[in-house]
Design a protein around this motif. Structure first.
Motif, mmCIF file in Angstrom:
data_model
loop_
_atom_site.group_PDB
_atom_site.id
_atom_site.type_symbol
_atom_site.label_atom_id
_atom_site.label_comp_id
_atom_site.label_asym_id
_atom_site.label_seq_id
_atom_site.Cartn_x
_atom_site.Cartn_y
_atom_site.Cartn_z
ATOM 1 N N LYS A 84 0.823 -1.217 0.000
ATOM 2 C CA LYS A 84 0.000 0.000 0.000
ATOM 3 C C LYS A 84 0.856 1.265 0.000
ATOM 4 C CE LYS A 84 -3.979 -0.237 0.127
ATOM 5 N NZ LYS A 84 -4.891 -0.273 -1.015
ATOM 6 N N GLU A 85 2.180 1.101 0.123
ATOM 7 C CA GLU A 85 3.124 2.219 0.108
ATOM 8 C C GLU A 85 2.801 3.246 1.192
ATOM 9 O OE1 GLU A 85 3.282 3.578 -3.977
ATOM 10 O OE2 GLU A 85 3.603 1.528 -4.691
ATOM 11 N N CYS A 86 2.586 2.728 2.417
ATOM 12 C CA CYS A 86 2.191 3.559 3.563
ATOM 13 C C CYS A 86 3.316 3.585 4.596
ATOM 14 C CB CYS A 86 0.905 3.000 4.175
ATOM 15 S SG CYS A 86 0.388 3.882 5.662
ATOM 16 N N ASP A 87 4.064 4.677 4.624
ATOM 17 C CA ASP A 87 5.193 4.779 5.551
ATOM 18 C C ASP A 87 4.779 4.683 7.015
ATOM 19 O OD1 ASP A 87 7.303 4.975 3.676
ATOM 20 O OD2 ASP A 87 6.903 7.107 3.386
ATOM 21 N N GLY A 88 3.660 5.293 7.375
ATOM 22 C CA GLY A 88 3.189 5.208 8.754
ATOM 23 C C GLY A 88 2.822 3.785 9.138
ATOM 24 N N CYS A 89 2.188 3.076 8.220
ATOM 25 C CA CYS A 89 1.816 1.677 8.455
ATOM 26 C C CYS A 89 3.066 0.805 8.556
ATOM 27 C CB CYS A 89 0.925 1.162 7.338
ATOM 28 S SG CYS A 89 -0.582 2.108 7.087
ATOM 29 N N ILE A 90 4.035 1.086 7.692
ATOM 30 C CA ILE A 90 5.299 0.344 7.737
ATOM 31 C C ILE A 90 5.938 0.503 9.110
ATOM 32 C CG2 ILE A 90 7.680 0.383 6.882
ATOM 33 C CD1 ILE A 90 6.463 0.884 4.046
ATOM 34 N N ALA A 91 6.050 1.732 9.585
ATOM 35 C CA ALA A 91 6.673 1.974 10.890
ATOM 36 C C ALA A 91 5.914 1.257 12.001
ATOM 37 C CB ALA A 91 6.748 3.473 11.164
ATOM 38 N N ALA A 92 4.595 1.356 11.982
ATOM 39 C CA ALA A 92 3.792 0.743 13.043
ATOM 40 C C ALA A 92 3.928 -0.781 13.052
ATOM 41 C CB ALA A 92 2.322 1.136 12.880
ATOM 42 N N HIS A 93 3.844 -1.394 11.879
ATOM 43 C CA HIS A 93 3.861 -2.859 11.833
ATOM 44 C C HIS A 93 5.266 -3.434 11.892
ATOM 45 C CE1 HIS A 93 -0.407 -3.069 11.709
ATOM 46 N NE2 HIS A 93 -0.424 -2.175 10.734
ATOM 47 N N ALA A 94 6.269 -2.664 11.487
ATOM 48 C CA ALA A 94 7.657 -3.099 11.712
ATOM 49 C C ALA A 94 7.917 -3.165 13.218
ATOM 50 C CB ALA A 94 8.635 -2.151 11.026
ATOM 51 N N HIS A 95 7.500 -2.118 13.922
ATOM 52 C CA HIS A 95 7.688 -2.076 15.373
ATOM 53 C C HIS A 95 6.914 -3.205 16.055
ATOM 54 C CE1 HIS A 95 7.208 -0.018 19.440
ATOM 55 N NE2 HIS A 95 8.470 -0.348 19.335
#
Length: 120
Positions: free
Chosen positions: A58-69
């Motif tokens: 989805k190319e969502c940086d905020g989602c990436i950060a949240a789910h990586a964490h």
């Protein structure tokens, strides 16, 4: 690169302002989030890795950060994150190579931080 903490920090104030404007919507989303990611037939770690892969697609940086964490908090390893991200290359092509790198960078950032905290 700062694809983890920096993204989360940049989103903190605008997210708080919107949450104050529409608290009921955020409560409903939080309930959906918690229910969807709770352990069931799939464990929470697997669900977070799926969410991380979808965030890349989805190319969502905020989602990436949240789910990586969250993936790190649930015990995912760099190898597991890399493989989950690798599937996005198949499903999303070239853009996944860019957002996948961002996701792996964010994952590594949180993984290294947790490793240092546990080792200290």
């Amino acid at each position: 690169m700062g694809n983890g903490t920096a993204v989360r920090d940049a989103l903190r104030a605008p997210t708080r302002a919107l949450r104050q404007a529409i608290p009921e919507v955020y409560r409903g989303y939080r309930e959906l989030h918690d229910t969807a990611l709770a352990a069931g037939a799939l464990d929470a770690k697997t669900k977070e890795l799926i969410a991380l892969a979808i965030a890349v697609s989805k190319e969502c940086d905020g989602c990436i950060a949240a789910h990586a964490h969250a993936s790190v908090r649930h015990g995912a390893t760099p190898a597991e994150a890399a493989e989950a991200i690798g599937v996005t290359f198949l499903m999303n092509g070239g853009p996944a190579t860019v957002y996948g790198a961002r996701a792996f960078d964010a994952f590594q950032e949180f993984y290294e931080k947790q490793s240092k905290e546990q080792g200290a």
